[in-house]
Design a protein around this motif. Structure first.
Motif, PDB file in Angstrom:
ATOM      1  N   GLU A  30       0.870  -0.640   0.165  1.00 31.71           N
ATOM      2  CA  GLU A  30       0.212   0.112   0.355  1.00 31.71           C
ATOM      3  C   GLU A  30       0.742   0.971  -0.023  1.00 31.71           C
ATOM      4  O   GLU A  30       0.251   2.216  -0.255  1.00 31.71           O
ATOM      5  CB  GLU A  30      -0.967  -0.280   1.546  1.00 31.71           C
ATOM      6  N   VAL A  31       2.296   1.376   0.545  1.00 36.75           N
ATOM      7  CA  VAL A  31       2.869   1.767   1.289  1.00 36.75           C
ATOM      8  C   VAL A  31       3.949   2.752  -0.180  1.00 36.75           C
ATOM      9  O   VAL A  31       3.263   3.965  -0.678  1.00 36.75           O
ATOM     10  CB  VAL A  31       3.383   2.490   2.002  1.00 36.75           C
ATOM     11  N   GLN A  32       3.719   1.720  -0.766  1.00 36.33           N
ATOM     12  CA  GLN A  32       5.018   1.850  -2.386  1.00 36.33           C
ATOM     13  C   GLN A  32       4.089   2.110  -3.282  1.00 36.33           C
ATOM     14  O   GLN A  32       4.251   3.139  -4.007  1.00 36.33           O
ATOM     15  CB  GLN A  32       5.655   0.217  -2.353  1.00 36.33           C
ATOM     16  N   SER A  33       2.435   1.644  -3.523  1.00 40.99           N
ATOM     17  CA  SER A  33       1.689   1.851  -4.143  1.00 40.99           C
ATOM     18  C   SER A  33       0.672   3.768  -4.248  1.00 40.99           C
ATOM     19  O   SER A  33       0.464   4.316  -5.233  1.00 40.99           O
ATOM     20  CB  SER A  33       0.703   0.711  -4.566  1.00 40.99           C
ATOM     21  N   GLY A  34       0.683   3.724  -2.978  1.00 42.75           N
ATOM     22  CA  GLY A  34       0.519   4.637  -2.894  1.00 42.75           C
ATOM     23  C   GLY A  34      -1.261   4.520  -2.392  1.00 42.75           C
ATOM     24  O   GLY A  34      -1.931   5.322  -2.702  1.00 42.75           O
ATOM     25  N   VAL A  35      -1.977   3.251  -3.457  1.00 42.62           N
ATOM     26  CA  VAL A  35      -3.182   2.874  -3.432  1.00 42.62           C
ATOM     27  C   VAL A  35      -3.574   1.927  -1.971  1.00 42.62           C
ATOM     28  O   VAL A  35      -2.934   1.110  -1.901  1.00 42.62           O
ATOM     29  CB  VAL A  35      -3.828   1.875  -4.833  1.00 42.62           C
TER      30      VAL A  35
END
Length: 170
Positions: A30-35
């Motif tokens: 979630e953190v890496q994709s921002g979604v």
């Protein structure tokens, strides 16, 4: 009752470790994709859980039987090497199972169950040695947790800890 508690605690830890690692992976994604993760990210938990735990149990039984066979076949001139072989059993069980995408914690637990219920040379000595190592690791763990405490915060939150302790005791 003692055996039941040992079974519960021994089988509980591998599952808690699996869930923690799985959820860390979801959060990092979630953190890496921002979604934010949708339901599909969580759908993989059941098949992954079954695979890892099943492999952990099967490979734990296999490693345990192999190690019992090794203990009975190898004739060391120096008795202290049997304890080294016991440590090797733990490392082989954990590492080999993790390499095969199983749960290493479950594998080590089951390997210990298989070995503990089998007859092999130096069984009692290896068991006592393992107990000593387990106690040492508990001391190290709680020592490390103690290093995380900030003494200046203890005076501010002592009552919360006391309240939680009282509730848990009751």
């Amino acid at each position: 009752l003692r055996s039941l508690l040992e079974f519960e605690s021994g089988s509980n830890d591998p599952m808690a470790a699996f869930l923690t690692i799985f959820m860390i992976g979801v959060v990092l994604a979630e953190v890496q994709s921002g979604v934010p993760a949708d339901f599909s990210a969580y759908r993989m938990i059941v098949p992954s859980f079954i695979q890892k735990m099943l492999l952990g149990v099967v490979l734990g039984i296999t490693w345990g039987k192999i190690m019992v066979w090794l203990f009975n076949k190898i004739d060391f001139e120096y008795d202290g090497l049997y304890y080294v072989l016991g440590i090797a059993a733990v490392i082989l069980s954990y590492g080999g199972t993790e390499l095969m995408q199983g749960n290493g914690f479950m594998s080590v637990y089951v390997t210990g169950l298989v070995m503990g219920n089998s007859k092999f040379i130096y069984r009692n000595g290896v068991g006592r040695f393992s107990d000593g190592i387990a106690w040492l690791m508990q001391v190290v763990l709680f020592g490390m947790l103690g290093l995380l405490v900030k003494p200046n915060l203890l005076l501010k939150i002592w009552w919360q800890g006391l309240t939680i302790a009282m509730i848990l005791m009751l």
